[in-house]
Design an enzyme around this catalytic site. Sequence first.
Site, PDB file in Angstrom:
ATOM      1  N   MET A 142      43.981  25.074  37.070  1.00 44.30           N
ATOM      2  CA  MET A 142      42.824  24.034  36.848  1.00 44.30           C
ATOM      3  C   MET A 142      41.807  24.848  36.060  1.00 44.30           C
ATOM      4  SD  MET A 142      40.803  23.195  40.270  1.00 44.30           S
ATOM      5  CE  MET A 142      40.223  24.282  41.579  1.00 44.30           C
TER       6      MET A 142
ATOM      7  N   HIS B 157      43.602  33.668  40.790  1.00 45.40           N
ATOM      8  CA  HIS B 157      42.302  32.892  41.422  1.00 45.40           C
ATOM      9  C   HIS B 157      43.038  32.707  42.982  1.00 45.40           C
ATOM     10  CE1 HIS B 157      40.875  30.887  37.350  1.00 45.40           C
ATOM     11  NE2 HIS B 157      40.785  32.347  37.227  1.00 45.40           N
TER      12      HIS B 157
ATOM     13  N   ASP C 198      39.633  29.020  32.464  1.00 45.81           N
ATOM     14  CA  ASP C 198      39.600  30.538  32.391  1.00 45.81           C
ATOM     15  C   ASP C 198      40.790  30.996  31.403  1.00 45.81           C
ATOM     16  OD1 ASP C 198      38.728  33.057  33.160  1.00 45.81           O
ATOM     17  OD2 ASP C 198      39.699  33.059  34.961  1.00 45.81           O
TER      18      ASP C 198
ATOM     19  N   SER D 107      46.223  30.149  38.544  1.00 46.61           N
ATOM     20  CA  SER D 107      45.433  29.780  39.240  1.00 46.61           C
ATOM     21  C   SER D 107      46.151  28.751  40.261  1.00 46.61           C
ATOM     22  CB  SER D 107      44.099  29.022  38.777  1.00 46.61           C
ATOM     23  OG  SER D 107      43.248  28.639  39.777  1.00 46.61           O
ATOM     24  N   THR D 108      45.716  27.303  40.519  1.00 46.67           N
ATOM     25  CA  THR D 108      46.259  26.654  41.188  1.00 46.67           C
ATOM     26  C   THR D 108      47.578  26.412  40.928  1.00 46.67           C
ATOM     27  OG1 THR D 108      44.249  25.353  41.302  1.00 46.67           O
ATOM     28  CG2 THR D 108      46.379  24.236  42.189  1.00 46.67           C
TER      29      THR D 108
END
Length: 370
Positions: A311, A217, A314, A190-191
Amino acid sequence: MIRLLVVDDSALMRKVLGGIFAAEGDFALAFARDGLEALDLLPRFEPDVVTLDVTMPGLDGLACLDRIMLARPCPVVMLSSLTGDGAEASLDALARGAVDVLEKPAGAVSLAIDRFAPVLVQTVRAASRAKPRTAHGLAARLRARHAGLVPPPGPRPAPRATEPGPDQGPSAVPALPLEAADGLVLVGTSTGGPPALTALLGALPASFPWPIVVAQHMPATFTGPLARRLDGLCALTVQEVTAPVPLAPGRVYVGRGDADVIVVRRPGGLMAAPAPARAEDPWHPSVDRLVESALGLVPPQRLVGVLMTGMGRDGARTMADLRARGGRTIAEAEATAVVWGMPGELVRAGGASVIAPLDSIAAELTAFVA
């Protein structure tokens, strides 16, 4: 208090963003109308995090980001339009050290603010604790650009001509029969994910024997350009999953943003397929849903899960289950993760077979599949 510098040439957007963060009660705010004003405020305000508009007159967001990373590196969240050019610029920003990119509300801002505000606040909070990555060779590149020796970065090379084009369809690649499949790699991030994916996939050879499916993401506007960029940087063939596509060795399948990517079985073999986003999953493409789908079709011993920077949590639950059932998992180490949320949750759940820094994950993965 989190010291936040908001940089945007739109007075309306500065007002909207200021209202969002002022309502939280724990943000100290400063505002800049353009990149030059932001650089002037940087040493005086000393922000913990910066939100930076990609498109601004004069010194644009990318040029401003470069100078921030040289003068006073700090976490930067880019705010981008939904256009193709905005997506390419956003990926450039991530490569240059930005922590994350969010879509700016389009059209009637007031109608989109309820959806936008919680994601923005959560992202900025996570970014305030992130470790910004300065792009390698940034100072030398800026000196060369200033001297007129190199052009500013543009879109990455187009996909190789040997790849199946849109008109060829999935049948251009032979399906991978379930009984003949050596295995499958599932990657979640993600991030901070696009640079991490570049580091991981760029270190793997074209002969890597297992297909790789990626849940990153990211909005749908960005995943296509991300896949094309990775394809131009890696020996592996990388494509976005916009329709069911057969899984094949030496290929990477990036889930389309704002939806999910799952593994399905068809008469010809295993395929990666898009699926409508599930309401119960807060982030998409969902890593948990990807792993769940693979566990339903492939023996755990022939699966490897890789969970990198991001973050939230998931992927932690399902990858811990994958390991408990005999599969193998790799969690990015805290020392290199921009945000040690997702991999940290996997480690705390006891679900990581290996904890490795980013530059060692490819070697660990290669050892697993050898």
